[in-house]
Design an enzyme around this catalytic site. Sequence first.
Site, PDB file in Angstrom:
ATOM      1  N   LYS A 256       0.341   9.933   6.433  1.00 44.32           N
ATOM      2  CA  LYS A 256      -0.959   9.391   6.046  1.00 44.32           C
ATOM      3  C   LYS A 256      -1.869   9.071   7.246  1.00 44.32           C
ATOM      4  CE  LYS A 256       1.119   7.786   1.729  1.00 44.32           C
ATOM      5  NZ  LYS A 256       0.667   8.572   0.615  1.00 44.32           N
TER       6      LYS A 256
ATOM      7  N   TYR B 113       9.683   4.705  -2.869  1.00 42.12           N
ATOM      8  CA  TYR B 113       9.467   6.156  -2.878  1.00 42.12           C
ATOM      9  C   TYR B 113       9.453   6.626  -1.433  1.00 42.12           C
ATOM     10  CZ  TYR B 113       7.152  10.692  -3.564  1.00 42.12           C
ATOM     11  OH  TYR B 113       6.844  12.034  -3.570  1.00 42.12           O
TER      12      TYR B 113
ATOM     13  N   ASP C 277      10.449   3.035   6.421  1.00 41.50           N
ATOM     14  CA  ASP C 277       9.536   4.083   5.990  1.00 41.50           C
ATOM     15  C   ASP C 277       8.126   3.478   6.004  1.00 41.50           C
ATOM     16  OD1 ASP C 277       7.952   5.920   4.776  1.00 41.50           O
ATOM     17  OD2 ASP C 277       9.311   6.351   3.109  1.00 41.50           O
TER      18      ASP C 277
HETATM   19  C1  LIG Z   1       6.526   5.198   1.628  1.00 38.79           C
HETATM   20  C2  LIG Z   1       6.344   6.669   1.461  1.00 38.79           C
HETATM   21  N1  LIG Z   1       7.210   7.503   2.022  1.00 38.79           N
HETATM   22  C3  LIG Z   1       7.081   8.840   1.928  1.00 38.79           C
HETATM   23  C4  LIG Z   1       6.038   9.394   1.229  1.00 38.79           C
HETATM   24  C5  LIG Z   1       5.925  10.882   1.158  1.00 38.79           C
HETATM   25  O1  LIG Z   1       4.855  11.337   1.896  1.00 38.79           O
HETATM   26  P1  LIG Z   1       4.150  12.733   1.563  1.00 38.79           P
HETATM   27  O2  LIG Z   1       3.488  12.593   0.256  1.00 38.79           O
HETATM   28  O3  LIG Z   1       3.209  12.919   2.716  1.00 38.79           O
HETATM   29  O4  LIG Z   1       5.233  13.747   1.559  1.00 38.79           O
HETATM   30  C6  LIG Z   1       5.096   8.545   0.630  1.00 38.79           C
HETATM   31  C7  LIG Z   1       3.938   9.020  -0.117  1.00 38.79           C
HETATM   32  O5  LIG Z   1       3.744  10.014  -0.575  1.00 38.79           O
HETATM   33  C8  LIG Z   1       5.262   7.163   0.741  1.00 38.79           C
HETATM   34  O6  LIG Z   1       4.403   6.321   0.165  1.00 38.79           O
HETATM   35  N1  LIG Z   2       1.933   6.075  -3.354  1.00 40.05           N
HETATM   36  C1  LIG Z   2       2.233   7.366  -3.775  1.00 40.05           C
HETATM   37  C2  LIG Z   2       1.817   8.363  -2.807  1.00 40.05           C
HETATM   38  O1  LIG Z   2       1.293   8.068  -1.799  1.00 40.05           O
HETATM   39  C3  LIG Z   2       2.060   9.730  -3.193  1.00 40.05           C
HETATM   40  C4  LIG Z   2       0.916  10.628  -3.103  1.00 40.05           C
HETATM   41  C5  LIG Z   2       1.327  11.911  -3.740  1.00 40.05           C
HETATM   42  O2  LIG Z   2       2.502  12.103  -4.047  1.00 40.05           O
HETATM   43  O3  LIG Z   2       0.428  12.740  -3.978  1.00 40.05           O
END
Ligand SMILES: Cc1ncc(COP(=O)(O)O)c(C=O)c1O
Ligand SMILES: NCC(=O)CCC(=O)O
Length: 426
Positions: A265, A142, A237
């Site tokens: 994060k 993701y 990522d």
């Molecule tokens: C590996 C990774 N990349 C990108 C994202 C997207 O970050 P955000 O939710 O801050 O947009 C997330 C989590 O949400 C993630 O776990």
């Molecule tokens: N591991 C999944 C995420 O960090 C996502 C958080 C979100 O989309 O709110």
Amino acid sequence: MMKSEELFERAVKRIPGGVNSPVRAYGSVEEAPRFIQRAEGCKVFDADGNTYTDYIGSWGPMILGHNHEKIREAVIRASENGLSFGCATEREVEMAEFICERIPHVEMIRMVNSGTEAVMSAIRVARGYTGKTKIIKFAGCYHGHTDAMLVSAGSGVMTSGVPDSAGVPKGCTQDTMIAVYNDLNSVRQLMEESRDGAAAVIVEPVAANMGVVPPKEGFLQGLRDLCDAHGALLIFDEVITGFRLGFCGAAGFYGVRPDLVTYGKIIGAGMPVGAYGGRKEIMEMVAPAGAVYQAGTLSGNPVAMAAGLVQLRTLWEDQEIYTRLCRKGEMLFDGIRKILMKKGIEYQVNSVASLGCMFFTEHPVTDYATAKQSDTKAFSEYFRYMLNQGIHMAPSQFEAMFLSDAHTEEEIGETLDVIEGYFSGI
Ligand SMILES: Cc1ncc(COP(=O)(O)O)c(C=O)c1O
Ligand SMILES: NCC(=O)CCC(=O)O
């Protein structure tokens, strides 16, 4: 539960699904979400006065624990000077210097407001730099909700059972090629098949959005070599792994150097922050230095930078924290493995340092297809039991458990007792 249920009833009337991000809904585990009022250390407190030991950690940022005094004070101090200027500030320079002077593969960095934005921007830069269009991503990884990445995506997309998203035009995903995690041949094949080659391979160096799936030995280095051989950029990522597996993230942990890296994060300590960075000659493509446009009204926000900098400084100055996190990870995840062994249950526990999860399947989980074999009904039952016993985990099989410096051996021990209790009862 009364108050949480009441709030959820109100929420669904005015917010789609009652939540501002799908992973917060408890739909897949057939529960109403707990509404959280406050958090401290490794505990969260809900609107009904229940206390939970928290393994979500706001989905990763809270590596020092919730409501950390130094971060809270930095935010209060910074906010006394105004919340946003939309102009350059010294703290942004400090943040960029702090990271670039410590992370060898980050020579320049640009701050944004989320992991999604960081990935979207890194991909644009990779395309601008290479002059190529195709991007290779892995099924089950993701990378936020940008159109081009919502293909075979992990996290909430995987939990919902709908792997792609409606509303994403074919045109936005036709240049996204999907490889199999931990399978270098699948990447090689895509690279050889595509006439103009790929601009970039983007990977979660430890996959943590299909549950936790560690890279097999040589996988990341293999990606580096394939990218070099085919003129593609390697993007790590590190939105989850950055500053978590060590200060230099997964790149440092596995000793593989990406061309570009994305953060989120932890870099914002709970404030909305993302960033992307990498080699200078690539990052100099970004406007106004170069021709790849990327902007943001609130990017580099002074309050967010203050919070992030304090967290990063704390991590840098006390790197023992990473040893402690590894020890806690071992205690928790090896502890679960021991319980399962004792009970003769062959579920899989995958973990790397302070990230991990249990899959409800007897087969090793190494990619998207094997992760999907997990019995999500069994997970839901386990989840509900854990929640009722005061253990707060992500309401999905396909997410990680996050440990923080605030988790003590005592709390981890209590968590293991609850898990043992669950497996004694079924
Ligand atoms: C590996 C990774 N990349 C990108 C994202 C997207 O970050 P955000 O939710 O801050 O947009 C997330 C989590 O949400 C993630 O776990
Ligand atoms: N591991 C999944 C995420 O960090 C996502 C958080 C979100 O989309 O709110």
